[in-house]
Scaffold this motif. Structure first.
Motif, PDB file in Angstrom:
ATOM      1  N   ASN A 108       4.443   5.886 -16.631  1.00  3.54           N
ATOM      2  CA  ASN A 108       3.644   5.605 -17.806  1.00  3.54           C
ATOM      3  C   ASN A 108       3.235   4.138 -17.812  1.00  3.54           C
ATOM      4  O   ASN A 108       3.935   3.280 -18.342  1.00  3.54           O
ATOM      5  N   SER A 109       2.091   3.889 -17.276  1.00  2.00           N
ATOM      6  CA  SER A 109       1.698   2.500 -17.076  1.00  2.00           C
ATOM      7  C   SER A 109       1.324   1.807 -18.382  1.00  2.00           C
ATOM      8  O   SER A 109       1.122   0.605 -18.425  1.00  2.00           O
ATOM      9  N   GLU A 110       1.249   2.573 -19.458  1.00  2.00           N
ATOM     10  CA  GLU A 110       0.872   1.968 -20.736  1.00  2.00           C
ATOM     11  C   GLU A 110       2.079   1.354 -21.437  1.00  2.00           C
ATOM     12  O   GLU A 110       1.946   0.590 -22.387  1.00  2.00           O
ATOM     13  N   LYS A 111       3.244   1.733 -20.952  1.00  2.00           N
ATOM     14  CA  LYS A 111       4.475   1.270 -21.594  1.00  2.00           C
ATOM     15  C   LYS A 111       4.487  -0.262 -21.680  1.00  2.00           C
ATOM     16  O   LYS A 111       4.254  -0.946 -20.707  1.00  2.00           O
ATOM     17  N   PRO A 112       4.770  -0.780 -22.859  1.00  2.00           N
ATOM     18  CA  PRO A 112       4.814  -2.241 -22.985  1.00  2.00           C
ATOM     19  C   PRO A 112       5.976  -2.816 -22.181  1.00  2.00           C
ATOM     20  O   PRO A 112       6.974  -2.149 -21.967  1.00  2.00           O
ATOM     21  N   ALA A 113       5.820  -4.040 -21.768  1.00  2.00           N
ATOM     22  CA  ALA A 113       6.845  -4.682 -20.946  1.00  2.00           C
ATOM     23  C   ALA A 113       8.177  -4.769 -21.697  1.00  2.00           C
ATOM     24  O   ALA A 113       8.228  -5.073 -22.875  1.00  2.00           O
ATOM     25  N   THR A 114       9.235  -4.476 -20.992  1.00  2.00           N
ATOM     26  CA  THR A 114      10.561  -4.481 -21.589  1.00  2.00           C
ATOM     27  C   THR A 114      11.392  -5.581 -20.956  1.00  2.00           C
ATOM     28  O   THR A 114      11.239  -5.878 -19.785  1.00  2.00           O
ATOM     29  N   ARG A 115      12.275  -6.119 -21.726  1.00  2.00           N
ATOM     30  CA  ARG A 115      13.239  -7.053 -21.159  1.00  2.00           C
ATOM     31  C   ARG A 115      14.614  -6.497 -21.473  1.00  2.00           C
ATOM     32  O   ARG A 115      15.038  -6.418 -22.633  1.00  2.00           O
ATOM     33  N   GLU A 116      15.295  -6.096 -20.441  1.00  2.00           N
ATOM     34  CA  GLU A 116      16.607  -5.485 -20.668  1.00  2.00           C
ATOM     35  C   GLU A 116      17.698  -6.526 -20.416  1.00  2.00           C
ATOM     36  O   GLU A 116      17.685  -7.210 -19.398  1.00  2.00           O
TER      37      GLU A 116
ATOM     38  N   GLY B 247       0.798  -1.197   0.000  1.00  2.00           N
ATOM     39  CA  GLY B 247       0.000   0.000   0.000  1.00  2.00           C
ATOM     40  C   GLY B 247       0.841   1.262   0.000  1.00  2.00           C
ATOM     41  O   GLY B 247       0.339   2.351  -0.049  1.00  2.00           O
ATOM     42  N   LEU B 248       2.141   1.054   0.047  1.00  2.00           N
ATOM     43  CA  LEU B 248       3.039   2.187   0.217  1.00  2.00           C
ATOM     44  C   LEU B 248       3.906   2.446  -1.006  1.00  2.00           C
ATOM     45  O   LEU B 248       4.221   3.581  -1.325  1.00  2.00           O
ATOM     46  N   ILE B 249       4.294   1.382  -1.653  1.00  2.00           N
ATOM     47  CA  ILE B 249       5.234   1.536  -2.752  1.00  2.00           C
ATOM     48  C   ILE B 249       4.537   1.741  -4.092  1.00  2.00           C
ATOM     49  O   ILE B 249       3.406   1.332  -4.289  1.00  2.00           O
ATOM     50  N   ASP B 250       5.254   2.392  -4.976  1.00  2.00           N
ATOM     51  CA  ASP B 250       4.711   2.663  -6.305  1.00  2.00           C
ATOM     52  C   ASP B 250       5.187   1.643  -7.313  1.00  2.00           C
ATOM     53  O   ASP B 250       4.670   1.561  -8.412  1.00  2.00           O
ATOM     54  N   GLY B 251       6.214   0.908  -6.923  1.00  2.00           N
ATOM     55  CA  GLY B 251       6.743  -0.082  -7.848  1.00  2.00           C
ATOM     56  C   GLY B 251       7.554  -1.087  -7.075  1.00  2.00           C
ATOM     57  O   GLY B 251       8.017  -0.811  -5.974  1.00  2.00           O
ATOM     58  N   LEU B 252       7.724  -2.252  -7.652  1.00  2.00           N
ATOM     59  CA  LEU B 252       8.397  -3.323  -6.937  1.00  2.00           C
ATOM     60  C   LEU B 252       9.452  -4.007  -7.793  1.00  2.00           C
ATOM     61  O   LEU B 252       9.175  -4.435  -8.907  1.00  2.00           O
ATOM     62  N   ALA B 253      10.647  -4.085  -7.242  1.00  2.00           N
ATOM     63  CA  ALA B 253      11.695  -4.856  -7.902  1.00  2.00           C
ATOM     64  C   ALA B 253      11.846  -6.161  -7.157  1.00  2.00           C
ATOM     65  O   ALA B 253      11.981  -6.175  -5.945  1.00  2.00           O
ATOM     66  N   LEU B 254      11.851  -7.219  -7.882  1.00  2.00           N
ATOM     67  CA  LEU B 254      11.768  -8.525  -7.264  1.00  2.00           C
ATOM     68  C   LEU B 254      12.890  -9.410  -7.754  1.00  2.00           C
ATOM     69  O   LEU B 254      13.094  -9.576  -8.943  1.00  2.00           O
ATOM     70  N   MET B 255      13.622  -9.969  -6.823  1.00  2.00           N
ATOM     71  CA  MET B 255      14.611 -10.964  -7.225  1.00  2.00           C
ATOM     72  C   MET B 255      14.429 -12.153  -6.308  1.00  2.00           C
ATOM     73  O   MET B 255      14.550 -12.038  -5.101  1.00  2.00           O
ATOM     74  N   MET B 256      14.091 -13.267  -6.902  1.00  2.00           N
ATOM     75  CA  MET B 256      13.754 -14.392  -6.056  1.00  2.00           C
ATOM     76  C   MET B 256      14.267 -15.679  -6.651  1.00  2.00           C
ATOM     77  O   MET B 256      14.450 -15.793  -7.836  1.00  2.00           O
ATOM     78  N   THR B 257      14.433 -16.634  -5.778  1.00  2.00           N
ATOM     79  CA  THR B 257      14.768 -17.953  -6.274  1.00  2.00           C
ATOM     80  C   THR B 257      13.490 -18.549  -6.830  1.00  2.00           C
ATOM     81  O   THR B 257      12.396 -18.203  -6.403  1.00  2.00           O
ATOM     82  N   GLU B 258      13.627 -19.434  -7.733  1.00  2.00           N
ATOM     83  CA  GLU B 258      12.468 -19.928  -8.463  1.00  2.00           C
ATOM     84  C   GLU B 258      11.291 -20.379  -7.607  1.00  2.00           C
ATOM     85  O   GLU B 258      10.168 -19.973  -7.850  1.00  2.00           O
TER      86      GLU B 258
ATOM     87  N   PRO C  74       2.572 -10.601 -18.482  1.00  2.00           N
ATOM     88  CA  PRO C  74       2.309  -9.363 -19.208  1.00  2.00           C
ATOM     89  C   PRO C  74       2.480  -8.181 -18.274  1.00  2.00           C
ATOM     90  O   PRO C  74       2.073  -8.247 -17.118  1.00  2.00           O
ATOM     91  N   GLY C  75       3.090  -7.152 -18.762  1.00  2.00           N
ATOM     92  CA  GLY C  75       3.223  -5.950 -17.950  1.00  2.00           C
ATOM     93  C   GLY C  75       4.293  -6.021 -16.889  1.00  2.00           C
ATOM     94  O   GLY C  75       4.428  -5.123 -16.077  1.00  2.00           O
ATOM     95  N   VAL C  76       5.068  -7.089 -16.901  1.00  2.00           N
ATOM     96  CA  VAL C  76       6.166  -7.170 -15.949  1.00  2.00           C
ATOM     97  C   VAL C  76       7.489  -7.032 -16.683  1.00  2.00           C
ATOM     98  O   VAL C  76       7.836  -7.855 -17.526  1.00  2.00           O
ATOM     99  N   ASP C  77       8.206  -5.990 -16.376  1.00  2.00           N
ATOM    100  CA  ASP C  77       9.519  -5.814 -16.981  1.00  2.00           C
ATOM    101  C   ASP C  77      10.506  -6.784 -16.375  1.00  2.00           C
ATOM    102  O   ASP C  77      10.288  -7.300 -15.288  1.00  2.00           O
TER     103      ASP C  77
END
Lengths: 344, 344
Positions: B322-330, B125-136, B162-165
């Motif tokens: 910009n929430s419309e931005k298509p998912a990117t894989r960098e 409820g606090l964050i605007d975005g989430l970076a996630l690194m997890m073991t499988e 979908p929608g997850v970079d």
DNA sequence: TCCGAAAAAGAAAGCGTTTTCATGGCGTGC
DNA sequence: GCACGCCATGAAAACGCTTTCTTTTTCGGA
């Protein structure tokens, strides 16, 4: 500016209103189910919980923070997030914070020059407490900005601000042990202390204690037995290289200000054909994981980094809960771990 | 419950009201001075700024968040905050976050078993975005909890939501380079890959690429040339010890899944009198700082940890904006750094 | 000198919670 | 069988800010 769709915060944007409607109760009741469940009938509570689950409702933390006048967020500012030392500290803090239901807002001080930026200011409006670890020079700057109303705990510094808790390590303890250990087999005149920055709180204490130990042995300390530089591998290397060039390092011993310096010294020694521990005995400080990885394994004074992190958070939370609490200074023990690099 | 003094948030509790009163303007004007300065006269703005300074006013982040419907906070969840690897990642993320005016809410996943807790929920409820690194294994759990509306970027995993970079490293690139380097002087049949957990995304890719390189040499790969364990020094030690006991390690070469494993292997080899790089050539992965500290210095495939951290944050912020931005894989490049441990 | 438009400032409506206060229903003790 | 008090619930205010929507002021051109 286009008005956003009514419910469009993250997490689907379901608000307490939606839940209330779904469960056919008032928002007050929903709130109570979440915060003081005993005030509401089991039956009603059940209905509300169902609605919550159904709608995937998550309370808006901002609204909560506004209403409650505080969140569950602690700020932690470090000189730099770099290497084992800080990561271990952070790890301890994170664990404790989680245990206590708090969040950690982490920030490093390295990017601007120690003065709080716009970003920090924002954080000040967001966090309930601040853990601060800084190199001396910046401390002054922060003091101006710091707010008496914001619970603060300072790490590893000799702060004596009213209402500011601090966590320090017992440098004397470990240093003394290390000195005794080295002096046992190495003549006092061949013992060296190679520390970090001279103005650093810890380095100063460690040097002082080391000096005392030498003196206690009845030795007239020469100033070149003490060197100050920075907390880096490179400084250790340079010191050792210089020393080897100028006087050689035979039957000598050195206590380093941290593990990195120790490693640098070890490296330079090995590169120059000086045997460790045969010709040069080395003891590091902190006992980061790397000490057990190098060969020969590095003796080191263990600093309970994990505990420090945890203590900082604990103190902070205590103070957040009770602002009347008098300032505490917590001192954590250090302890020599002997490994090959100093074993004779 | 006793009502708090009207203005008692942190930072002295000065509110926009107080500033407005002091500057003899409306709160709207104060807000504008802060957010859209060109809408207000220089003279008025001056007065307001004076008042702000005088009163030490800092906007309440919760109120702002509530009003704006978002804050400036990013969450970052790591498997564990431990060692150089994660601390470097965090460092990159922190720098970029600061540059972009965001805060980082850091949390490690190690303490409970991968399922989001009450604490995490609060964070949602606090964050605007989430970076996630997890073991499988945990990924599935999170997927249920994750919200399509919360901008998310996943590190080092083959997510195709979908929608997850996502941000990944080009494992093939560095692995290929390393393999070529080793195969240049060591027969393919004596080359080994010692990775982390078999189900780990990176380990899998690295193993695969290594296998390809061997096959390209016209070599029939034996399965015991590949071993999987965990990302730890100890696993490296065990593998090497076993190997030495069973077959010996002569004129051999190994690519490790990360630096820790490599270090473990190096250690066990040295302890057993196997020369590095004379008898055994070793290349690590990640190129954490420790690689340059040990002797012999460790060759390693460099993974741009700092850049990864920065990229994650950048992507997240872009998506928040910009929430419309298509998912990117960098995909970030990796590159072999040759040091003594593999030099012939 | 005056009109109209643009610029500056203010009033007020939310934002999503928590919490006080009010209210109605119910059980309990007489 | 009645009053009283308690319990479960609802209504509404407050938290501090941003942002419309209005109102007031300023200023240029006729």
């Amino acid at each position: 500016m286009r008005r956003l769709k009514a419910n469009s915060m993250s997490k689907g944007g379901t608000s307490i209103q939606d839940v209330a409607r779904e469960a056919k109760v008032s928002i007050a009741t929903v709130s109570r189910v979440l915060n003081q469940p005993d005030l509401v009938t089991a039956e009603t509570a059940g209905r509300v919980r169902d609605a919550i689950k159904l709608l995937g409702y998550v309370p808006n933390a901002y609204a909560q923070g506004l209403s409650r006048r505080h969140g569950k967020v602690l700020g932690i500012v470090l000189p730099d997030i770099y290497g084992e030392f800080y990561s271990e500290l952070l790890r301890g803090a994170d664990g404790e914070a989680r245990r206590l239901g708090f969040h950690l807002l982490v920030s490093s001080d390295a990017h601007d020059h120690g003065s709080p930026t716009r970003t920090e200011n924002l954080a000040f409006g967001l966090i309930d407490g601040l853990a601060l670890m800084m190199t001396e020079p910046n401390m002054e700057l922060w003091r101006e900005t710091l707010d008496a109303a914001l619970p603060t705990v300072v790490l590893d510094a000799d702060i004596n601000e009213p209402g500011v808790d601090s966590v320090v390590v017992d440098n004397a303890m470990g240093t003394h042990e290390a000195a005794e250990h080295l002096l046992e087999k190495t003549p006092a005149s061949n013992c060296f202390f190679v520390g970090g920055p001279r103005e650093n709180f810890d380095t100063a204490q460690r040097a002082e204690e080391f000096r005392k130990a030498l003196i206690a042995k009845g030795h007239a300390v020469k100033e070149d037995q003490f060197a100050f530089g920075e907390y880096s591998v490179d400084w250790g290397r340079r010191w050792a290289a210089d020393r080897i060039k100028s006087g050689g390092l035979k039957n000598a011993a050195v206590l380093a200000g941290n593990d990195e310096i120790a490693l640098g010294i070890m490296q330079a020694a090995q590169d120059a054909g000086v045997g460790v521990p045969k010709d040069l005995r080395i003891v590091g400080f902190d006992d980061t994981r790397i000490a057990t990885i190098v060969r020969p394994a590095l003796s080191a004074v263990r600093v309970p980094l994990l505990d420090i992190g945890a203590a900082v958070v604990r103190l902070l939370v205590e103070r957040v809960g009770n602002s009347e609490k008098p300032a505490t200074r917590e001192k954590l023990p250090t302890k020599l771990i002997v490994r090959e690099s100093s074993r004779v």
